[in-house]
Design a protein around this motif. Structure first.
Motif, PDB file in Angstrom:
ATOM      1  N   MET A 127     126.337  94.799 -20.328  1.00  0.00           N
ATOM      2  CA  MET A 127     126.214  95.346 -21.674  1.00  0.00           C
ATOM      3  C   MET A 127     126.180  94.218 -22.705  1.00  0.00           C
ATOM      4  O   MET A 127     125.424  94.272 -23.679  1.00  0.00           O
ATOM      5  CB  MET A 127     127.353  96.317 -21.964  1.00  0.00           C
ATOM      6  CG  MET A 127     127.279  97.619 -21.195  1.00  0.00           C
ATOM      7  SD  MET A 127     128.752  98.661 -21.435  1.00  0.00           S
ATOM      8  CE  MET A 127     128.615  99.047 -23.183  1.00  0.00           C
ATOM      9  N   ILE A 128     126.995  93.195 -22.485  1.00  0.00           N
ATOM     10  CA  ILE A 128     127.007  92.047 -23.389  1.00  0.00           C
ATOM     11  C   ILE A 128     125.663  91.326 -23.333  1.00  0.00           C
ATOM     12  O   ILE A 128     125.098  90.945 -24.370  1.00  0.00           O
ATOM     13  CB  ILE A 128     128.152  91.077 -23.030  1.00  0.00           C
ATOM     14  CG1 ILE A 128     129.517  91.743 -23.240  1.00  0.00           C
ATOM     15  CG2 ILE A 128     128.046  89.794 -23.865  1.00  0.00           C
ATOM     16  CD1 ILE A 128     129.852  92.028 -24.682  1.00  0.00           C
ATOM     17  N   ASP A 146     122.761  92.587 -22.495  1.00  0.00           N
ATOM     18  CA  ASP A 146     121.775  93.439 -23.162  1.00  0.00           C
ATOM     19  C   ASP A 146     121.893  93.331 -24.677  1.00  0.00           C
ATOM     20  O   ASP A 146     120.876  93.304 -25.396  1.00  0.00           O
ATOM     21  CB  ASP A 146     121.947  94.899 -22.734  1.00  0.00           C
ATOM     22  CG  ASP A 146     121.501  95.144 -21.295  1.00  0.00           C
ATOM     23  OD1 ASP A 146     120.765  94.303 -20.752  1.00  0.00           O
ATOM     24  OD2 ASP A 146     121.901  96.178 -20.729  1.00  0.00           O
ATOM     25  N   GLN A 147     123.125  93.275 -25.161  1.00  0.00           N
ATOM     26  CA  GLN A 147     123.347  93.164 -26.602  1.00  0.00           C
ATOM     27  C   GLN A 147     122.835  91.831 -27.132  1.00  0.00           C
ATOM     28  O   GLN A 147     122.231  91.763 -28.205  1.00  0.00           O
ATOM     29  CB  GLN A 147     124.840  93.316 -26.914  1.00  0.00           C
ATOM     30  CG  GLN A 147     125.193  93.281 -28.397  1.00  0.00           C
ATOM     31  CD  GLN A 147     124.781  94.546 -29.132  1.00  0.00           C
ATOM     32  OE1 GLN A 147     124.138  95.418 -28.549  1.00  0.00           O
ATOM     33  NE2 GLN A 147     125.140  94.650 -30.378  1.00  0.00           N
ATOM     34  N   GLN A 148     123.056  90.772 -26.368  1.00  0.00           N
ATOM     35  CA  GLN A 148     122.565  89.460 -26.780  1.00  0.00           C
ATOM     36  C   GLN A 148     121.040  89.469 -26.893  1.00  0.00           C
ATOM     37  O   GLN A 148     120.471  88.939 -27.860  1.00  0.00           O
ATOM     38  CB  GLN A 148     123.010  88.393 -25.769  1.00  0.00           C
ATOM     39  CG  GLN A 148     124.491  88.106 -25.810  1.00  0.00           C
ATOM     40  CD  GLN A 148     124.937  87.089 -24.762  1.00  0.00           C
ATOM     41  OE1 GLN A 148     126.045  86.557 -24.827  1.00  0.00           O
ATOM     42  NE2 GLN A 148     124.106  86.806 -23.786  1.00  0.00           N
ATOM     43  N   ASP A 182     119.058  92.128 -27.296  1.00  0.00           N
ATOM     44  CA  ASP A 182     118.659  92.995 -28.405  1.00  0.00           C
ATOM     45  C   ASP A 182     118.815  92.289 -29.745  1.00  0.00           C
ATOM     46  O   ASP A 182     117.946  92.395 -30.632  1.00  0.00           O
ATOM     47  CB  ASP A 182     119.480  94.282 -28.396  1.00  0.00           C
ATOM     48  CG  ASP A 182     119.124  95.204 -27.246  1.00  0.00           C
ATOM     49  OD1 ASP A 182     118.068  94.989 -26.619  1.00  0.00           O
ATOM     50  OD2 ASP A 182     119.907  96.127 -26.959  1.00  0.00           O
ATOM     51  N   TYR A 183     119.912  91.561 -29.910  1.00  0.00           N
ATOM     52  CA  TYR A 183     120.140  90.839 -31.161  1.00  0.00           C
ATOM     53  C   TYR A 183     119.145  89.692 -31.319  1.00  0.00           C
ATOM     54  O   TYR A 183     118.698  89.394 -32.429  1.00  0.00           O
ATOM     55  CB  TYR A 183     121.580  90.320 -31.229  1.00  0.00           C
ATOM     56  CG  TYR A 183     122.482  91.214 -32.029  1.00  0.00           C
ATOM     57  CD1 TYR A 183     122.838  92.475 -31.540  1.00  0.00           C
ATOM     58  CD2 TYR A 183     122.986  90.821 -33.263  1.00  0.00           C
ATOM     59  CE1 TYR A 183     123.665  93.305 -32.282  1.00  0.00           C
ATOM     60  CE2 TYR A 183     123.808  91.659 -33.997  1.00  0.00           C
ATOM     61  CZ  TYR A 183     124.143  92.892 -33.510  1.00  0.00           C
ATOM     62  OH  TYR A 183     124.952  93.721 -34.237  1.00  0.00           O
ATOM     63  N   LEU A 221     129.376  97.156 -30.302  1.00  0.00           N
ATOM     64  CA  LEU A 221     128.306  97.199 -29.314  1.00  0.00           C
ATOM     65  C   LEU A 221     127.405  98.406 -29.519  1.00  0.00           C
ATOM     66  O   LEU A 221     126.214  98.362 -29.254  1.00  0.00           O
ATOM     67  CB  LEU A 221     128.898  97.236 -27.900  1.00  0.00           C
ATOM     68  CG  LEU A 221     129.520  95.924 -27.411  1.00  0.00           C
ATOM     69  CD1 LEU A 221     130.243  96.150 -26.093  1.00  0.00           C
ATOM     70  CD2 LEU A 221     128.461  94.850 -27.238  1.00  0.00           C
ATOM     71  N   GLY A 239     126.219  98.026 -33.843  1.00  0.00           N
ATOM     72  CA  GLY A 239     125.804  96.752 -34.409  1.00  0.00           C
ATOM     73  C   GLY A 239     126.710  96.235 -35.501  1.00  0.00           C
ATOM     74  O   GLY A 239     126.346  95.332 -36.237  1.00  0.00           O
ATOM     75  N   ARG A 248     123.687  92.993 -38.243  1.00  0.00           N
ATOM     76  CA  ARG A 248     122.761  91.932 -37.864  1.00  0.00           C
ATOM     77  C   ARG A 248     121.848  91.578 -39.026  1.00  0.00           C
ATOM     78  O   ARG A 248     121.619  90.403 -39.328  1.00  0.00           O
ATOM     79  CB  ARG A 248     121.926  92.395 -36.669  1.00  0.00           C
ATOM     80  CG  ARG A 248     121.011  91.312 -36.086  1.00  0.00           C
ATOM     81  CD  ARG A 248     119.879  91.936 -35.315  1.00  0.00           C
ATOM     82  NE  ARG A 248     118.882  92.520 -36.197  1.00  0.00           N
ATOM     83  CZ  ARG A 248     118.279  93.698 -35.997  1.00  0.00           C
ATOM     84  NH1 ARG A 248     118.596  94.427 -34.960  1.00  0.00           N
ATOM     85  NH2 ARG A 248     117.373  94.141 -36.867  1.00  0.00           N
TER      86      ARG A 248
END
Length: 212
Positions: A59-60, A62-64, A66-67, A150, A153, A191
């Protein structure tokens, strides 16, 4: 009262250290022939001491990712607004075209860390690339804040963001310009707001600006 509270939050959100700036002595000479510049997805790292319940390492990651693409799009949007005012001597390649060309070449988000800027410029058919990184610290002791961050955002109350934006020329892939910016975030920081803070500050020194 609400306006006062919002003002205080914004002040805290963007309290920052003084920027560090590098500009190559040869920039003016090298950049005089530049016409088109591409914007790369940002390399994002979310530092976490301990993952809260329900949040996985994937999940982390994926978040990285996406950001990274989100910041790329935000930066492109900022440059487009400035281009409409005829403030730059170059144009910027549409990020959808940039990402499509990278995907067609089999270069993933993770591959970008290892790919040379010279190779990227040749692949994209541009004269230079704008790229960057963002290292974000989350208050991992507060699982609820992280989980909310998460999902929507938003960042927790005691995080910081160290961001770098760079320009590499395409002929040799050499670093031409670098701007380091450190900001502390607050509850409600997004973001987009963090990217806007970076661009609002770095744009004052962005070297492709037309001389007034």
């Amino acid at each position: 009262m609400q306006k006062l509270l919002l003002f205080v939050v914004l002040c805290v959100a963007f309290a920052s250290c003084g920027p560090q700036i590098y500009k190559a002595a040869s920039f003016q000479e090298v950049s005089s022939a530049h016409k088109v510049v591409a914007i790369m997805p940002f390399d994002v790292l979310i530092e976490s001491r301990k993952l809260p319940k329900g949040v996985t390492a994937d999940m982390i990651l994926d978040q990285q990712r996406d950001y990274g693409y989100g910041i790329q799009n935000d930066v492109y949007g900022y440059f487009l607004r400035q281009m409409s005012k005829n403030r730059y001597t170059v144009t910027f390649q549409d990020v959808h075209k940039t990402n499509s060309l990278l995907e067609e070449a089999g270069i993933t988000y993770e591959d970008l860390r290892r790919a040379s800027k010279e190779q990227i410029c040749q692949l994209l058919g541009v004269d230079a690339v704008v790229s960057g990184s963002a290292t974000m610290s989350k208050p991992m002791s507060d699982g609820a804040a992280v989980a909310v961050g998460l999902l929507v955002g938003a960042w927790g109350p005691t995080n910081s963001v160290n961001t770098t934006i760079t320009i590499h020329e395409g002929a040799k892939g050499e670093l031409m310009w670098k701007y380091d910016y450190a900001a502390s975030g607050s509850i409600g920081s997004s973001r987009q707001s963090l990217t806007n803070a970076l661009m609002r500050n770095s744009s004052k020194k962005f070297p492709y600006q037309r001389k007034s």
